[in-house]
Structure formats: structure tokens, C-alpha cells
Design a protein around this motif. Sequence first.
Motif, mmCIF file in Angstrom:
data_model
loop_
_atom_site.group_PDB
_atom_site.id
_atom_site.type_symbol
_atom_site.label_atom_id
_atom_site.label_comp_id
_atom_site.label_asym_id
_atom_site.label_seq_id
_atom_site.Cartn_x
_atom_site.Cartn_y
_atom_site.Cartn_z
ATOM 1 N N CYS A 151 -13.518 27.963 2.283
ATOM 2 C CA CYS A 151 -13.090 27.926 0.878
ATOM 3 C C CYS A 151 -11.939 28.880 0.577
ATOM 4 O O CYS A 151 -11.499 28.975 -0.566
ATOM 5 C CB CYS A 151 -14.275 28.187 -0.051
ATOM 6 S SG CYS A 151 -14.770 29.912 -0.172
ATOM 7 N N CYS A 172 -19.826 34.084 3.462
ATOM 8 C CA CYS A 172 -18.999 33.818 2.287
ATOM 9 C C CYS A 172 -19.906 33.821 1.062
ATOM 10 O O CYS A 172 -20.863 33.053 0.994
ATOM 11 C CB CYS A 172 -18.268 32.490 2.380
ATOM 12 S SG CYS A 172 -17.397 32.105 0.830
ATOM 13 N N CYS A 220 -12.742 33.481 4.090
ATOM 14 C CA CYS A 220 -13.590 32.356 4.461
ATOM 15 C C CYS A 220 -12.706 31.177 4.861
ATOM 16 O O CYS A 220 -11.832 30.767 4.103
ATOM 17 C CB CYS A 220 -14.485 31.965 3.285
ATOM 18 S SG CYS A 220 -15.415 30.452 3.577
ATOM 19 N N CYS A 235 -19.175 30.072 -0.904
ATOM 20 C CA CYS A 235 -19.611 28.772 -0.377
ATOM 21 C C CYS A 235 -20.665 28.926 0.717
ATOM 22 O O CYS A 235 -21.149 27.924 1.248
ATOM 23 C CB CYS A 235 -18.417 27.977 0.134
ATOM 24 S SG CYS A 235 -17.848 28.483 1.777
#
Lengths: 394, 158
Positions: free
Chosen positions: B49, B60, B46, B63
Motif C-alpha cells: 500500500c 503494515c 509497505c 493494510c
Amino acid sequence: MTRGRLAGRPVAAVGVGFSEVARRSNRPLGSLAVQACTRAVEDAGLSVDDIDGLSNYPNASRMGAGDVDGLDTVGVNFIAQAFNLRNLRWSTSITQGTVTASAVEAVYAVAAGACDYALVWRGMHNPANFGQPDLRATGDRPEFNYPYGDIHNVMRFSFPYSRYMAKYGATREDMATLIAKIRLSASVNEEAVFYRQPITREDYFGGKMIAEPLSRLDCDMPVDGCAAVVFTTAERARDLRRKPAHVSGAASLGLNYSTTPAFLLEEFQAGAAQLAKALWSSCGLSACDIDQANVYDGFSYFIYLYLEALGFCGEGEAASILGGRTAASDLPPFNTNGGALGMGRLHGSPQMIEAIKQIQGRALDQVPGAEVTLAQTGGPTTGNGALVFTSEPL
Amino acid sequence: MSSSYRSGTPGNEAASAPVRPRPTPTLRTKGFWDAARRGELAIQRCSACQRFFHPPAPICMRCHGEDLGFERVSGEGTIHSFSIMRGSPPPGFESATPYAVLAVELDEQPGLVVMGNLVGVPPEFAQVGRRVRVVFQTLDDSFVLPMFEFIADESGKV
Ligand SMILES: [Zn+2]
């Protein structure tokens, strides 16, 4: 801890039944299901016309199975048709969790008043051509596992066990002791596929290794067979033939919180612990209240994981206790009918039916004065369920 | 020397090699296999994050970010768990049995696991906690699979 209580009308299990069980039956699975359901309904002193609710976990028993209702699987449509159940008011099919999770649905439905007499069953089919996977490596698991020969379920489920053994010092010697004990229990159980077939610890060591560390004797034996249970309200149960096994706790979970290409031991432990927490909070009880336990044993080491997660012993302790290396402190009698490892792969039906029979005082290996029993089935992160039965309503 | 040892040697698979199911990469998973073809282990990550996912996730899972790319990783890790096929090989793997499949926890993130066969040593050498690194094996149709071999200790022993 606050004593929990399931909401709605108190519910009890009132009848149980197994069909004939064989490694390979020449009877259609639908016929075995009719037999098991008929036996469970008659065991309760009811007639099939009383049944107004159906709950089932219909998934095919093995990879590569067909999907003909009544041959490969037995779902709600087949049972509704076969018994011409025109009084049905409620039915459901769940996608994971095995028979105990479908029983939890039935309990909730009866408690809520959606139906009064709920029938739950689990049919398993085992023809010779099952077990052959579709080898096209599409979809997550096939794509990242099949190219390496990680295809069959036995290999898939062996990963957490290799880590358990390394992490806690569990040995095949420990498991030999446990398996011999389970097969001894099954050897006197006429309903078990391994009736009159006890094995020794040496037999365990000589058993065919499939995917190390899991040997054939670590896996429940695939069978053709079915088992069924009837639930109703505690109030109606009073007038029926059998002593009611009151449902005092219930939980249905087994979710996967971390998508990985291999099952991870720690995720399995977390999944089992989450189920245990939900179960105990549903009834306000804990492991020390249980007189007799039935935990899932589709693969032998599941027994370790669930006994530990449910609090019957500490993390990593089960192997040494069951292997006789450490003294058991508070372990109650468990899987006294031989479980699935002894009775055959009926997906947790042996666990659920034994928990009920122990409360009713009619188990083969009856635990004297058993007033609180537990049935837990399913994989830690592939769908599981659990029920606590009591001789009196909590 | 067992056939699995031979067939497990990095490089092109021997004639007695297993008939391996071939992955069918999708838009979501293609980055992993494309990297393998270049001789790199790349894992979905991701961009918001920095969390890694394998198998590649739809979004993700931490997040909920949608910007997920593939990033090259060290290819080194530890055997988290393993299994050795012995008595019941799946179709195509008969000649390669016994063979070890490893679940390797990559150094980049706890619980980030990639599968592979153990190559270069006999399957019974597999051991939880052993250090391994990725190697790449080219199949007869040029498909490239990540595999794992032992990392030598200080004395150079595997
Ligand atoms: Zn993110």
C-alpha cells in the motif's frame, strides 16, 4: 444527545486521603501509602477489613527507578500484605492511565458486583538517584531519539508544546499568568508541596529553562507521597460518614494511534478528544454542565489541551483565555487546589480528590453549589482516564 | 560560537562533541542505519500500500502487509516541532548544551516524522515550519547519524 448511564450498581466515592507529601521524604514509600490508605478508609468511616477490592496503577514514578514493592512503588501485593486484607474478592493493576484510570476500573468492579468497597491509591517516590535513564539505545524510542540527546521526559514532552505555541500564538506570558494563579491556589493548601510558596509571573520567567519551551515551573514537582480514594455502592454510601460523590461518568483511554519518534501535538489533541467523547457519552453531559473541573497538569500545557478537548473552550483558545488576552466565556473554576503543579507529582490524585471534595462541599476553595465536577488525568496518548462526579445520582 | 554549533557541523564530530548513545540496530531497524552509512535517508515502506512508517513497524499498520522494505526518500521536510536542551542535559551531552532536537515531517507523507539535531546554525534558530534537509554526521566510531540543516531560501540565505 441520548443521556448515557453507566451500567450496573450506582457507585460513589466516599473517602479520600493524602499522606504527608515532601520533595524527598526519609520515610519509605510503603509507609506513606499505608498512611494515605488508612486516612481514606477512616475518612469514609470504614475499617480496612471492609476493603474487598484493590485497583492500582503501580508504575515507577520516574525513569531509572527500582522496582521494590513498598520502596520504589506501591502495588496491590504490598497493600494486601500490609493491611492483611483477607476479605479481598477482586484486585487489578493497570499498565497505563494513572490514578483516574485505575479508579475507573474500581468503579466498574463495584458496579458489576465484583467487590463492594474498592480502594484506589497512587504512590510516588522521588529519591535523588531517580531520573537517570539507561543510556543503552535499544528499543524504538532510545534507538531513534537518544543519539540526539532527546532522552529526558521533559524534552520528550516539550515537542507538542513548541508546536502549540507556534500554531496558536501561545506565549510564555500566557503561561506565566496561569502558573502564578495555580501556585497561589496551592500556597494556601496545607497538603500541597508548594504550601506557602506562591510565585509571581516574574518568578516564572526567571525559572530554570530545562528543555525549551518547558521550564522547571512547567513541570509538576516530583515528590514522595501517596493519595487514596475509596469507592462503594451508592446504596452503601448513604450510611457512611461523608456525603457521597456519585460517579456519573467514566472513561479510560489514552491510546496511541500513530507510532512516531516524537509526540505530535495533533495526536495529543486527538487522544484528548477521544477521551472527552467517551466521557461525555458515558453520562450524557457536556462541558457546560460542569461546575468545577480538574484537568491533568503533569506538564503545564496539558491544561490547554484538555480544557479545549473537553469543550470548555475552542481549539487553540485556552492560552489566550488563561493568559487574560481573551475573555473567558464559560470556563468553570478549575484545579482549585493547585493541581499537580501546585500539590506535587502525585499523578492525578490531586485532580480526583478535589473533584470529590468539591461535591462533598469541603474543598478548601469551595465552589458554592458545586453539583457536577470532573477529574481527568494522564497523558493524551500515554494512558488517561476521567470521571464525572455528581451530588445526586444521574 | 557555541560548542553545539561546532559539534553540529556536518562531517566528523569535534573533540568536544557529545558522548552520544549508539543505536543498537535490530533486523527491523537495520535498513535505516545501513542507509545512513551510505549517506541516504531511507524509511520503511509497505510494498503493498506504499505507506511509510518510522520507527519501522512490525507489520503494515494500514493494510497489514508483511512485505516491508526500506526506500530512499528526499530527505527534505519541515520542522513539525522542536525542543532546545538548556538546563538539564543528559549524561554525555553537557558540553554540547544548548542543542536543538527537531521532529522533522518529511515531504513524502503527512505525519511521517524523523528526529535529528539542528546543525549549521545556532539552536535558537529552530522554528516550527522551517524547511530543512538531511545531512549525515559520522561519529568517532564511524556510526553515521542523520541530522538536519536549513534549506536556503531563494536568496541563498539560511
Ligand atoms: Zn500496507
